[in-house]
Design an enzyme around this catalytic site. Sequence first.
Site, PDB file in Angstrom:
ATOM      1  N   HIS A  35     -25.165  51.421  13.368  1.00  0.00           N
ATOM      2  CA  HIS A  35     -26.184  50.535  13.936  1.00  0.00           C
ATOM      3  C   HIS A  35     -26.782  51.136  15.198  1.00  0.00           C
ATOM      4  O   HIS A  35     -26.195  52.048  15.796  1.00  0.00           O
ATOM      5  CB  HIS A  35     -25.557  49.178  14.273  1.00  0.00           C
ATOM      6  CG  HIS A  35     -24.554  49.248  15.385  1.00  0.00           C
ATOM      7  ND1 HIS A  35     -23.209  49.452  15.159  1.00  0.00           N
ATOM      8  CD2 HIS A  35     -24.699  49.176  16.724  1.00  0.00           C
ATOM      9  CE1 HIS A  35     -22.569  49.488  16.322  1.00  0.00           C
ATOM     10  NE2 HIS A  35     -23.453  49.330  17.289  1.00  0.00           N
ATOM     11  N   SER A  46     -27.677  49.974  18.890  1.00  0.00           N
ATOM     12  CA  SER A  46     -27.421  48.857  19.811  1.00  0.00           C
ATOM     13  C   SER A  46     -28.670  48.506  20.605  1.00  0.00           C
ATOM     14  O   SER A  46     -29.400  49.386  21.068  1.00  0.00           O
ATOM     15  CB  SER A  46     -26.322  49.232  20.809  1.00  0.00           C
ATOM     16  OG  SER A  46     -25.115  49.476  20.157  1.00  0.00           O
ATOM     17  N   ALA A  63     -33.189  53.117  28.763  1.00  0.00           N
ATOM     18  CA  ALA A  63     -32.514  52.946  27.476  1.00  0.00           C
ATOM     19  C   ALA A  63     -32.613  54.254  26.694  1.00  0.00           C
ATOM     20  O   ALA A  63     -33.624  54.942  26.758  1.00  0.00           O
ATOM     21  CB  ALA A  63     -33.191  51.831  26.691  1.00  0.00           C
ATOM     22  N   HIS A  97     -30.033  54.890  20.045  1.00  0.00           N
ATOM     23  CA  HIS A  97     -29.357  55.845  19.156  1.00  0.00           C
ATOM     24  C   HIS A  97     -28.443  55.112  18.181  1.00  0.00           C
ATOM     25  O   HIS A  97     -28.094  53.949  18.401  1.00  0.00           O
ATOM     26  CB  HIS A  97     -28.507  56.818  19.997  1.00  0.00           C
ATOM     27  CG  HIS A  97     -27.421  56.123  20.763  1.00  0.00           C
ATOM     28  ND1 HIS A  97     -27.590  55.683  22.064  1.00  0.00           N
ATOM     29  CD2 HIS A  97     -26.158  55.746  20.409  1.00  0.00           C
ATOM     30  CE1 HIS A  97     -26.479  55.083  22.474  1.00  0.00           C
ATOM     31  NE2 HIS A  97     -25.598  55.116  21.482  1.00  0.00           N
TER      32      HIS A  97
END
Length: 258
Positions: A117, A119, A203, A206
């Site tokens: 996933h 984040s 940010a 990834h």
Amino acid sequence: MALVDYGGSSSSASEDEESAENTQAPTLSILKRPALPTAAALLGPKKQKPDEFEDDVIDDPSLHGGRIRSFKHERGNWATYVYVPADACSDQLEEFQAEAISHLALELELQANDSLHLSLSRTVVLQYHQIDEFSRSLQQALNSSTGFAASLQGLRIYTNEERTRTFIAAPLDAAFVEKMTAILQPIDQVMLDYRLQQFYVPASFHVSLLWCVGDQEKLLNSKLKELQELLEDQDTLSLAVNEVHLKCGNKDFTYLLK
Ligand code: AMP
């Protein structure tokens, strides 16, 4: 926007729970809710000794993306994070995971992240009675957010803030950072409203693929080119940003994007 509670089976937590203790205090005028206790207040101080993983781990980290619970489970405290699932390219990423593990087997014990996933929040702590309201806030905040088709590009090494774990990750292609930032903003606002720590600044979006214990950033950076070559055998790594999820302990809520 549809809201689905899949009521998943595995509990999820990460080493980043204690980072919520650095919660940024917003001005009173924008606070919509009373202050929540910090992760540190709820969970107690973080243990530093290595055997914390043996003493305190209740669940199997391999069951939830390599995240290790580094605090004792307390009834009512729910490890929570927001994410975009990386399902579209999971077969390619899994192939790379297996190749990378065997490629570096003599030097490092790498573990594969199993719930791939991207984040969109740090892992924070909610109490059980706050979950539904938090989910509704997130659903409302994401109401006008638009989905898009993105891709991952290359590899990058990350460590957690305590530098107790190192990650090999596939970053979001730079071409999609602006669109992802537009989705992050309402999520960050909800975090602020709940006096929870916002995402990293800047940010760096990834999908974590592999992790190992300790600060292995230098070693892994020296192997990056070799690892990159393994990944280059794969086609474009597609990331369909159609929905955002909220993982709250064993609950998983889905918010469909427009
Ligand atoms: P995740 O797979 O989302 O848990 O991310 C793996 C690690 O990347 C986390 O432990 C984060 O602390 C770390 N990280 C370090 N810098 C950043 C950043 N700028 N943006 C996102 N994650 C980061």
